[in-house]
Design a protein around this motif. Sequence first.
Motif, PDB file in Angstrom:
ATOM      1  N   GLY A 189     -73.759 -45.830 -44.670  1.00 37.67           N
ATOM      2  CA  GLY A 189     -72.305 -45.992 -44.736  1.00 37.67           C
ATOM      3  C   GLY A 189     -71.805 -45.853 -46.151  1.00 37.67           C
ATOM      4  N   ASP A 190     -71.442 -46.966 -46.762  1.00 40.49           N
ATOM      5  CA  ASP A 190     -70.862 -46.980 -48.107  1.00 40.49           C
ATOM      6  C   ASP A 190     -71.746 -46.323 -49.161  1.00 40.49           C
ATOM      7  OD1 ASP A 190     -68.767 -48.338 -47.000  1.00 40.49           O
ATOM      8  OD2 ASP A 190     -69.308 -50.299 -47.838  1.00 40.49           O
ATOM      9  N   LEU A 191     -73.043 -46.398 -49.005  1.00 38.03           N
ATOM     10  CA  LEU A 191     -73.959 -45.859 -50.013  1.00 38.03           C
ATOM     11  C   LEU A 191     -74.664 -44.573 -49.552  1.00 38.03           C
ATOM     12  CD1 LEU A 191     -75.568 -49.197 -51.267  1.00 38.03           C
ATOM     13  CD2 LEU A 191     -73.660 -47.924 -52.266  1.00 38.03           C
ATOM     14  N   CYS A 211     -76.079 -42.010 -52.080  1.00 34.60           N
ATOM     15  CA  CYS A 211     -77.152 -42.396 -53.012  1.00 34.60           C
ATOM     16  C   CYS A 211     -78.342 -41.448 -52.887  1.00 34.60           C
ATOM     17  CB  CYS A 211     -77.635 -43.819 -52.723  1.00 34.60           C
ATOM     18  SG  CYS A 211     -76.455 -45.077 -53.164  1.00 34.60           S
ATOM     19  N   ILE A 247     -76.225 -50.225 -44.727  1.00 30.70           N
ATOM     20  CA  ILE A 247     -75.223 -49.811 -45.709  1.00 30.70           C
ATOM     21  C   ILE A 247     -75.569 -48.456 -46.331  1.00 30.70           C
ATOM     22  CG2 ILE A 247     -76.283 -51.016 -47.660  1.00 30.70           C
ATOM     23  CD1 ILE A 247     -73.387 -51.754 -48.554  1.00 30.70           C
TER      24      ILE A 247
END
Length: 174
Positions: free
Chosen positions: A149-151, A154, A146
């Motif tokens: 992808g989505d993070l 960060c 993740i």
Amino acid sequence: MNDLQRLIAKDAIRDLAMRYMRGQDRLDRALQLDTFWPDSTTDYGIFKGCGPDFVAFAQDLLTEHLANQHIIGQHLIEFDETDADRAYGEVYYYAFHRILAEGVPTDMIISGRYVDRYERRGTEWRFAHRSELVDWARTEPAADGILSGDLAACLLGRHDMTDQSYDREWLSNA
């Protein structure tokens, strides 16, 4: 030792434990080395010897890891009844290690306790002895895709002293 002196000593000993872990997780050999007295002893099962030699062993071993994070839990500190410059402790830990097992990113998780003897020399508390007791351990395939992808945006920690926690200029201007 009065109550205020005990409180100050406990804070210094807890800070000692935190510096030990930061030195280990960020591969900061000097920081971790400064937590042991030169004549200290250790027994980790996989290593038994003086504190400074343990630091060299641990730093070399952990350099091969992709990431490490040690989380400290409850910390019991008891002072020696006959020597105000000596204390004993038990520190719970939860240790996460990202390793390569046969070329595959793998998470090794170890949980246990450190059993310590602390000594104050002058005004400074350090480890006079440290043992590590392992209560349980496990491995599992890494599962943090993740983060790509989505993070992906960060801020990611680093497994060495290039970690942003060392960048005071960046933090001062954040």
